[in-house]
Design an enzyme around this catalytic site. Sequence first.
Site, PDB file in Angstrom:
ATOM      1  CD  GLU A 114     -24.738 -15.129   3.169  1.00  0.00           C
ATOM      2  OE1 GLU A 114     -25.020 -14.009   3.593  1.00  0.00           O
ATOM      3  OE2 GLU A 114     -23.596 -15.424   2.771  1.00  0.00           O
ATOM      4  NE  ARG A 140     -21.427  -9.452  17.900  1.00  0.00           N
ATOM      5  CZ  ARG A 140     -21.008 -10.312  16.959  1.00  0.00           C
ATOM      6  NH1 ARG A 140     -21.163 -11.599  17.137  1.00  0.00           N
ATOM      7  NH2 ARG A 140     -20.434  -9.879  15.854  1.00  0.00           N
ATOM      8  CE  LYS A 143     -21.769 -14.762  -3.043  1.00  0.00           C
ATOM      9  NZ  LYS A 143     -21.533 -16.074  -2.430  1.00  0.00           N
ATOM     10  N   GLY A 192     -15.740 -18.227   3.724  1.00  0.00           N
ATOM     11  CA  GLY A 192     -14.827 -18.437   4.856  1.00  0.00           C
ATOM     12  C   GLY A 192     -14.157 -17.133   5.238  1.00  0.00           C
ATOM     13  CD  GLU A 232     -12.073  -8.855  -6.468  1.00  0.00           C
ATOM     14  OE1 GLU A 232     -11.620  -8.068  -7.303  1.00  0.00           O
ATOM     15  OE2 GLU A 232     -12.733  -9.868  -6.788  1.00  0.00           O
ATOM     16  N   GLY A 279     -18.679 -21.455   9.268  1.00  0.00           N
ATOM     17  CA  GLY A 279     -18.771 -20.017   8.934  1.00  0.00           C
ATOM     18  C   GLY A 279     -18.957 -19.758   7.453  1.00  0.00           C
ATOM     19  CE  LYS A 315     -23.209 -12.509   0.447  1.00  0.00           C
ATOM     20  NZ  LYS A 315     -22.349 -13.551   0.966  1.00  0.00           N
ATOM     21  N   GLY A 336     -15.977 -15.005  -2.768  1.00  0.00           N
ATOM     22  CA  GLY A 336     -15.103 -14.994  -1.585  1.00  0.00           C
ATOM     23  C   GLY A 336     -13.738 -14.412  -1.894  1.00  0.00           C
ATOM     24  CB  ALA A 380      -0.919  -0.003   1.212  1.00  0.00           C
TER      25      ALA A 380
HETATM   26  N1  HSE Z   1     -22.811 -17.878   2.226  1.00  0.00           N
HETATM   27  C1  HSE Z   1     -21.918 -17.506   1.185  1.00  0.00           C
HETATM   28  C2  HSE Z   1     -21.455 -18.780   0.470  1.00  0.00           C
HETATM   29  C3  HSE Z   1     -20.756 -16.771   1.775  1.00  0.00           C
HETATM   30  O1  HSE Z   1     -21.683 -19.864   1.013  1.00  0.00           O
HETATM   31  O2  HSE Z   1     -20.907 -18.706  -0.621  1.00  0.00           O
HETATM   32  C4  HSE Z   1     -19.841 -16.137   0.770  1.00  0.00           C
HETATM   33  O3  HSE Z   1     -20.512 -15.159   0.021  1.00  0.00           O
END
Ligand code: HSE
Length: 408
Positions: free
Chosen positions: A185, A44, A200, A301, A124, A182, A100, A129, A31
Amino acid sequence: MTKIAVLGYGTVGSGVAEVLTRNAKLINNKAKEEIEIKYILDLRDFPGDPNEKKVVHDFDIILKDPEVRIVVEVMGGLHPAYDFTKAALEAGKSVCTSNKELVAEHGPELISIAHANNVNYLFEASCGGGIPIIRPLNSSLTADDVDEITGILNGTTNYILTEMTQKGLKYEDVLKDAQERGYAERNPEADVEGYDAVRKLAILSSLAYARTADYKKIYTEGITKITPDDIDYAKALGMEIKLLATSRKTIVDGVKHCYALVSPFLIGQDTPLYSVNGVYNAILVHGNMLGYAMFYGAGAGSLPTASAVVSDVVDEVRHLGRTLVFNWNPAQLDIASIENDKRRFFVRVSADKADTVKAEFGEVKKVELANLKNEFGFVTEQLSEKEFNEKAEKVGIISRIRIKDMAE
Ligand code: HSE
């Protein structure tokens, strides 16, 4: 030193903090500037977290702090993300996001607000991802007429279908596992019903075709009706079932249109998408000069997604005071009904339908599974969706799955 604020300290937000810490030296070198998180906005508190002292609960603190030049919006959802993004851009702060939902709904408006304020709005991480795909579409493929995009754009559903295919696991168990990792959604309906993938697809199509694709006009079908029997049929055909998001520019009655849909498809080993398994995503882009190029990588992820977000932070640091050109025109892309779109279909019917199948679809090669004595499957010739639906209704089928053939 450039100070930034991160909105949302969940899966992606905590990933952004980790990427910026672990790769601090090389990121700062790239950068040409030291980047520091000054605030983290979340409802939180995070006692014991290394960033606990940076946590604030009031967005106004960030908005009113002239030291904060870049805001990272990784909260997800439309509100308050839209309101915070707009306010930050209007206050002369660049924003980057993985959201998105927001980009699909308000992308051109937010880009235009950013440019009016001499800052940038980058996204991006909103598609694929960690895979670089927005920057290649916007900045690399500028010499091509991009006429098709076909992708596996949702990691959760690809993970579920792969685990069902390779390990014979049950849908519900794999979904739970994906949520724990993780990938999913907050509301898994967005993944399994294809709502995440369609947003997307709309973003990528808007950039590729330089018109705004309205995701609400795109036919969307998820994976919830796919059964273990469908997976066994796919194996018997030497194919795999994938949730594909696909769009292509075409001419209908002399007028330019775009066919777009999200749906489970059977794909053969002749497409590179066949080998895209687990949480991986891939996007096949076709250009009139380039032919096919495939972009492949981790589609969901914490760290892969955060890597894409931080790449936007670096770009924004490099371009403070200058706007980056975006090839996204607010005029609407004409999305045609899929009823004239042609493809092959895999169909399941009960065993007593052989004669009607022959009458409607002609001579077909039966695909039979040893454990399903009362039915058979077959593959149709190329038919439009409309022709297929009419024939399928006359026969009374059990189910059908679209087939995606690679274009020549
Ligand atoms: N829930 C989305 C997926 C997360 O499983 O692709 C990434 O956009």
